[in-house]
Design a protein around this motif. Structure first.
Motif, mmCIF file in Angstrom:
data_model
loop_
_atom_site.group_PDB
_atom_site.id
_atom_site.type_symbol
_atom_site.label_atom_id
_atom_site.label_comp_id
_atom_site.label_asym_id
_atom_site.label_seq_id
_atom_site.Cartn_x
_atom_site.Cartn_y
_atom_site.Cartn_z
ATOM 1 N N CYS A 78 91.644 1.510 10.537
ATOM 2 C CA CYS A 78 91.188 0.154 10.206
ATOM 3 C C CYS A 78 92.329 -0.854 10.294
ATOM 4 O O CYS A 78 92.131 -1.989 10.737
ATOM 5 N N VAL A 94 92.780 -1.515 14.007
ATOM 6 C CA VAL A 94 91.692 -2.329 14.550
ATOM 7 C C VAL A 94 91.806 -3.766 14.057
ATOM 8 O O VAL A 94 91.638 -4.714 14.820
ATOM 9 N N ARG A 103 91.829 -7.274 16.496
ATOM 10 C CA ARG A 103 90.599 -8.058 16.586
ATOM 11 C C ARG A 103 90.861 -9.533 16.344
ATOM 12 O O ARG A 103 91.672 -9.897 15.521
ATOM 13 N N VAL A 160 83.569 -6.845 10.808
ATOM 14 C CA VAL A 160 84.241 -5.627 11.265
ATOM 15 C C VAL A 160 84.642 -4.769 10.070
ATOM 16 O O VAL A 160 84.429 -3.552 10.062
ATOM 17 N N MET A 194 83.111 -1.073 9.553
ATOM 18 C CA MET A 194 83.983 0.098 9.575
ATOM 19 C C MET A 194 84.064 0.757 8.203
ATOM 20 O O MET A 194 84.005 1.982 8.094
ATOM 21 N N THR A 235 84.518 -0.874 17.382
ATOM 22 C CA THR A 235 83.957 -0.913 16.029
ATOM 23 C C THR A 235 82.432 -0.801 16.040
ATOM 24 O O THR A 235 81.787 -1.082 15.041
ATOM 25 N N LEU A 269 82.840 4.086 17.308
ATOM 26 C CA LEU A 269 82.940 4.075 15.843
ATOM 27 C C LEU A 269 82.483 5.409 15.266
ATOM 28 O O LEU A 269 83.097 5.935 14.334
ATOM 29 N N VAL A 329 91.539 -3.396 7.338
ATOM 30 C CA VAL A 329 91.205 -4.413 8.342
ATOM 31 C C VAL A 329 91.903 -5.731 8.012
ATOM 32 O O VAL A 329 92.457 -6.393 8.896
#
Length: 167
Positions: free
Chosen positions: A7, A10, A14, A21, A25, A86, A91, A135
């Motif tokens: 995470c 990602v 992003r 997201v 996730m 994602t 995913l 994230v």
């Protein structure tokens, strides 16, 4: 920690809505972290023994391939990858790869005579929270590192895969 690392990676790459997201996730990873110990608990030692020599190899290969793809895509100017990892199968594979070890934990829970539902609920909720944080911390890293954030993210995912192979 594996789900958190994914995470984080990602989030660093992003540029779109991080709330969506993060929730997607976190929910998927949390659900898999909740379900896998329960599967391990009910599948038992016999079935897991047949697959356990291969589970970490499979998870490692999936993570390393995704990390290498992110590294390759980091050479693009706009973002890490035009494909959204994602969503969909990507995913799903990430969730399985980061929670496969929880399958064997379920067997240990059965032996220890601990409530599997309570244990799995706590693990799933903590994973959800850690993924949300991952994230958002990744987003901050993305702002700080710019295009290099995707390189960093790809390396982190590759290292998680390598770690699963050797530790």
């Amino acid at each position: 920690m594996d789900a958190f690392s994914v995470c984080l990676s990602v989030g660093a790459c992003r540029k779109d809505s991080h709330l969506t997201v993060a929730l997607r996730m976190g929910s998927v990873f949390g659900i898999f972290q909740f379900i896998m110990p329960i599967f391990g608990y009910f599948l038992g030692y016999y079935i897991l023994r047949k697959f356990s020599p291969y589970d970490e190899w499979i998870a490692s290969v999936v993570l390393i391939c995704i990390g290498l793809k992110m590294l390759k895509d980091s050479k693009r100017e706009e973002q890490c990858s035009p494909r959204d990892i994602t969503k969909g199968l990507a995913l799903l594979f990430l969730a399985i790869a980061t929670s496969i070890d929880a399958l064997s934990v379920g067997i240990g829970i059965a032996v220890a005579n601990i409530s599997i539902m309570f244990f799995s609920s706590v693990v799933g909720f903590v994973t959800l929270c850690m993924c949300l944080l991952g994230v958002y911390f990744g987003r901050t890293l993305g702002f700080l590192l710019g295009r290099w954030a995707c390189v960093f993210g790809g390396l982190v995912i590759c290292l998680v895969g390598v770690k699963m192979l050797f530790l």
